[in-house]
Design a protein around this motif. Structure first.
Motif, PDB file in Angstrom:
ATOM      1  N   GLY A  83      24.101  39.907   6.782  1.00 28.02           N
ATOM      2  CA  GLY A  83      22.880  39.049   6.026  1.00 28.02           C
ATOM      3  C   GLY A  83      21.529  38.793   7.225  1.00 28.02           C
ATOM      4  O   GLY A  83      20.598  39.068   6.451  1.00 28.02           O
ATOM      5  N   ALA A  84      22.188  37.998   8.069  1.00 33.35           N
ATOM      6  CA  ALA A  84      20.961  38.102   9.083  1.00 33.35           C
ATOM      7  C   ALA A  84      20.039  39.375   9.750  1.00 33.35           C
ATOM      8  O   ALA A  84      19.177  39.723   9.548  1.00 33.35           O
ATOM      9  CB  ALA A  84      21.610  37.530  10.135  1.00 33.35           C
ATOM     10  N   GLN A 139      26.182  50.221   5.759  1.00 35.77           N
ATOM     11  CA  GLN A 139      27.141  49.593   6.877  1.00 35.77           C
ATOM     12  C   GLN A 139      26.908  48.106   7.134  1.00 35.77           C
ATOM     13  O   GLN A 139      27.406  47.283   6.988  1.00 35.77           O
ATOM     14  CB  GLN A 139      26.673  50.277   8.288  1.00 35.77           C
ATOM     15  CG  GLN A 139      27.748  49.923   9.318  1.00 35.77           C
ATOM     16  CD  GLN A 139      27.618  49.768  10.939  1.00 35.77           C
ATOM     17  OE1 GLN A 139      25.987  51.406  10.816  1.00 35.77           O
ATOM     18  NE2 GLN A 139      28.363  49.928  11.885  1.00 35.77           N
ATOM     19  N   ILE A 140      25.379  48.326   7.718  1.00 32.10           N
ATOM     20  CA  ILE A 140      24.717  46.168   7.483  1.00 32.10           C
ATOM     21  C   ILE A 140      25.507  45.547   6.026  1.00 32.10           C
ATOM     22  O   ILE A 140      25.437  44.146   5.807  1.00 32.10           O
ATOM     23  CB  ILE A 140      23.753  46.058   7.586  1.00 32.10           C
ATOM     24  CG1 ILE A 140      22.878  46.989   8.495  1.00 32.10           C
ATOM     25  CG2 ILE A 140      23.034  44.601   7.600  1.00 32.10           C
ATOM     26  CD1 ILE A 140      21.383  47.297   9.414  1.00 32.10           C
ATOM     27  N   ASP A 147      31.641  39.702   5.711  1.00 34.49           N
ATOM     28  CA  ASP A 147      31.286  37.914   5.975  1.00 34.49           C
ATOM     29  C   ASP A 147      30.706  37.064   5.376  1.00 34.49           C
ATOM     30  O   ASP A 147      31.107  35.605   5.783  1.00 34.49           O
ATOM     31  CB  ASP A 147      30.597  37.844   7.603  1.00 34.49           C
ATOM     32  CG  ASP A 147      29.221  38.119   7.434  1.00 34.49           C
ATOM     33  OD1 ASP A 147      28.366  38.166   6.277  1.00 34.49           O
ATOM     34  OD2 ASP A 147      28.348  38.859   8.186  1.00 34.49           O
ATOM     35  N   GLY A 148      30.451  37.966   4.378  1.00 37.71           N
ATOM     36  CA  GLY A 148      30.133  36.052   2.585  1.00 37.71           C
ATOM     37  C   GLY A 148      28.773  36.159   3.526  1.00 37.71           C
ATOM     38  O   GLY A 148      28.215  35.046   2.258  1.00 37.71           O
ATOM     39  N   SER A 149      27.736  36.711   3.781  1.00 34.50           N
ATOM     40  CA  SER A 149      26.398  36.080   3.960  1.00 34.50           C
ATOM     41  C   SER A 149      25.565  37.608   3.122  1.00 34.50           C
ATOM     42  O   SER A 149      24.174  36.896   2.899  1.00 34.50           O
ATOM     43  CB  SER A 149      25.674  37.048   5.302  1.00 34.50           C
ATOM     44  OG  SER A 149      25.972  38.110   6.223  1.00 34.50           O
ATOM     45  N   ILE A 150      26.425  38.516   2.683  1.00 33.56           N
ATOM     46  CA  ILE A 150      25.416  39.419   1.535  1.00 33.56           C
ATOM     47  C   ILE A 150      26.419  39.017  -0.054  1.00 33.56           C
ATOM     48  O   ILE A 150      27.574  39.041   0.184  1.00 33.56           O
ATOM     49  CB  ILE A 150      25.768  40.503   2.105  1.00 33.56           C
ATOM     50  CG1 ILE A 150      23.660  40.810   2.924  1.00 33.56           C
ATOM     51  CG2 ILE A 150      25.179  41.538   1.325  1.00 33.56           C
ATOM     52  CD1 ILE A 150      23.833  42.312   3.742  1.00 33.56           C
ATOM     53  N   VAL A 151      26.100  38.992  -1.582  1.00 36.35           N
ATOM     54  CA  VAL A 151      26.220  38.547  -2.650  1.00 36.35           C
ATOM     55  C   VAL A 151      27.101  40.172  -2.170  1.00 36.35           C
ATOM     56  O   VAL A 151      26.461  41.372  -2.663  1.00 36.35           O
ATOM     57  CB  VAL A 151      25.095  38.602  -3.333  1.00 36.35           C
ATOM     58  CG1 VAL A 151      26.073  38.703  -4.810  1.00 36.35           C
ATOM     59  CG2 VAL A 151      24.240  37.614  -2.789  1.00 36.35           C
ATOM     60  N   PHE A 194      20.615  40.252  -3.120  1.00 35.06           N
ATOM     61  CA  PHE A 194      21.651  40.037  -1.516  1.00 35.06           C
ATOM     62  C   PHE A 194      21.779  38.647  -1.157  1.00 35.06           C
ATOM     63  O   PHE A 194      23.497  39.224  -0.484  1.00 35.06           O
ATOM     64  CB  PHE A 194      20.681  41.017  -0.621  1.00 35.06           C
ATOM     65  CG  PHE A 194      20.839  42.753  -1.224  1.00 35.06           C
ATOM     66  CD1 PHE A 194      22.072  43.497  -0.853  1.00 35.06           C
ATOM     67  CD2 PHE A 194      19.502  42.725  -2.384  1.00 35.06           C
ATOM     68  CE1 PHE A 194      21.916  45.015  -0.824  1.00 35.06           C
ATOM     69  CE2 PHE A 194      19.637  44.522  -2.191  1.00 35.06           C
ATOM     70  CZ  PHE A 194      20.604  45.293  -2.093  1.00 35.06           C
ATOM     71  N   PHE A 195      21.478  37.682  -1.549  1.00 35.06           N
ATOM     72  CA  PHE A 195      21.268  36.935  -0.314  1.00 35.06           C
ATOM     73  C   PHE A 195      22.388  35.688  -1.450  1.00 35.06           C
ATOM     74  O   PHE A 195      21.684  35.659  -2.223  1.00 35.06           O
ATOM     75  CB  PHE A 195      20.605  36.289   0.388  1.00 35.06           C
ATOM     76  CG  PHE A 195      20.547  37.144   0.664  1.00 35.06           C
ATOM     77  CD1 PHE A 195      20.858  37.217   2.394  1.00 35.06           C
ATOM     78  CD2 PHE A 195      19.446  37.536   0.941  1.00 35.06           C
ATOM     79  CE1 PHE A 195      20.767  38.210   3.650  1.00 35.06           C
ATOM     80  CE2 PHE A 195      19.121  39.374   1.913  1.00 35.06           C
ATOM     81  CZ  PHE A 195      19.640  38.971   3.535  1.00 35.06           C
ATOM     82  N   PRO A 196      23.511  34.716  -1.218  1.00 29.00           N
ATOM     83  CA  PRO A 196      23.648  33.830  -2.105  1.00 29.00           C
ATOM     84  C   PRO A 196      22.885  32.759  -2.103  1.00 29.00           C
ATOM     85  O   PRO A 196      21.891  32.283  -1.293  1.00 29.00           O
ATOM     86  CB  PRO A 196      25.261  33.321  -1.546  1.00 29.00           C
ATOM     87  CG  PRO A 196      25.243  34.535  -0.185  1.00 29.00           C
ATOM     88  CD  PRO A 196      24.209  35.119   0.101  1.00 29.00           C
TER      89      PRO A 196
END
Length: 196
Positions: A83-84, A139-140, A147-151, A194-196
Motif C-alpha cells: 500500500g505504501a 505486483q505491488i 500484507d493487508g495494506s490494500i483492500v 484501494f486503501f482500508p
C-alpha cells in the motif's frame, strides 16, 4: 574521470535533448534541425546513431521505457507495505515542490495518440512498456493485498490496468485543462478503492 565512451555520451545527449523537446512540442512538431542545434550535434553524427527520425523515436521510447521501469522496479523493491509503495507511485503523478510530476514528464501522455498511427514500431515499444508497467503495478497490488495494506481487488491484473488507465486519463485531462484537479480526483478515488 568519465569512463563512458564519447560516442555513447553523444548518443545519450541526443536522446535526452530529444526527450525534452518532444515533451514540449510532440514528436512530429520537433524538427531535426532543432534537435541537432539543441544537442550541438552535426547532422552526420545524428545519422551515425539513428538511421532516420523514426529510428531516433524508437530509441527515444526504448530509453524512456528502460528508465521509467527502472524507477518502478526500485519502488517495487523498496521496503514497506504494498500500500505504501502504491501510494508513492500515485503521489508521483502529482507535482512536488522541487520535482516535475509524472504527468509532466510522461512520454505516454505526450505521444500515445500521436504515434499510434505514425509508427507501428514506436507504438509497439510504447505498448510493451505500458504492459510491463501494469505488470509491476499488479505486483505491488498483490503484495499490498497479502500484507493487508490494500483492500482485496479480486482480479489484480484488471485492477492494475484500470488504475493505470485512470491515472493516464487524469494526466491527459490535467494537461488539457491546465489543472491538477483531475489528478487530485484520481488520488481521492485511488485512496477510496484501494486503501482500508
Amino acid at each position: 574521470m568519465n569512463t563512458i565512451p564519447k560516442s555513447e555520451q553523444t548518443r545519450s545527449r541526443i536522446l535526452s535533448t530529444g526527450r525534452r523537446l518532444v515533451l514540449g512540442m510532440g514528436f512530429t512538431g520537433m524538427g531535426l534541425k532543432e534537435l541537432l542545434t539543441e544537442s550541438a550535434v552535426p547532422k552526420g553524427s545524428f545519422y551515425h546513431y539513428f538511421a532516420s527520425k523514426e529510428a531516433f523515436g524508437q530509441a527515444l521510447l526504448e530509453d524512456y521505457v528502460t528508465d521509467y521501469l527502472g524507477r518502478v522496479d526500485s519502488l517495487v523493491a523498496a521496503p514497506g507495505t504494498g500500500g505504501a509503495r502504491l501510494l508513492t507511485y500515485c503521489t508521483a503523478w502529482l507535482a512536488a515542490a522541487n520535482k516535475p510530476s509524472i504527468a509532466e514528464t510522461c512520454l505516454v501522455v505526450k505521444l500515445a495518440s500521436e504515434i499510434s498511427d505514425l509508427s507501428e514500431d514506436m507504438r509497439t515499444t510504447l505498448d510493451a512498456g505500458v504492459t510491463e508497467l501494469v505488470a509491476r503495478l499488479e505486483q505491488i497490488i498483490a503484495q499490498g493485498m497479502a500484507d493487508g495494506s490494500i483492500v482485496p481487488q479480486g482480479d489484480t491484473a484488471r485492477a492494475a490496468r484500470l488504475l493505470y488507465g485512470q491515472w493516464l486519463g487524469a494526466a491527459i485531462l490535467s494537461k488539457l485543462g491546465k489543472s491538477e484537479q483531475p489528478l487530485v480526483d484520481a488520488m481521492d478515488d485511488t485512496r477510496r478503492r484501494f486503501f482500508p
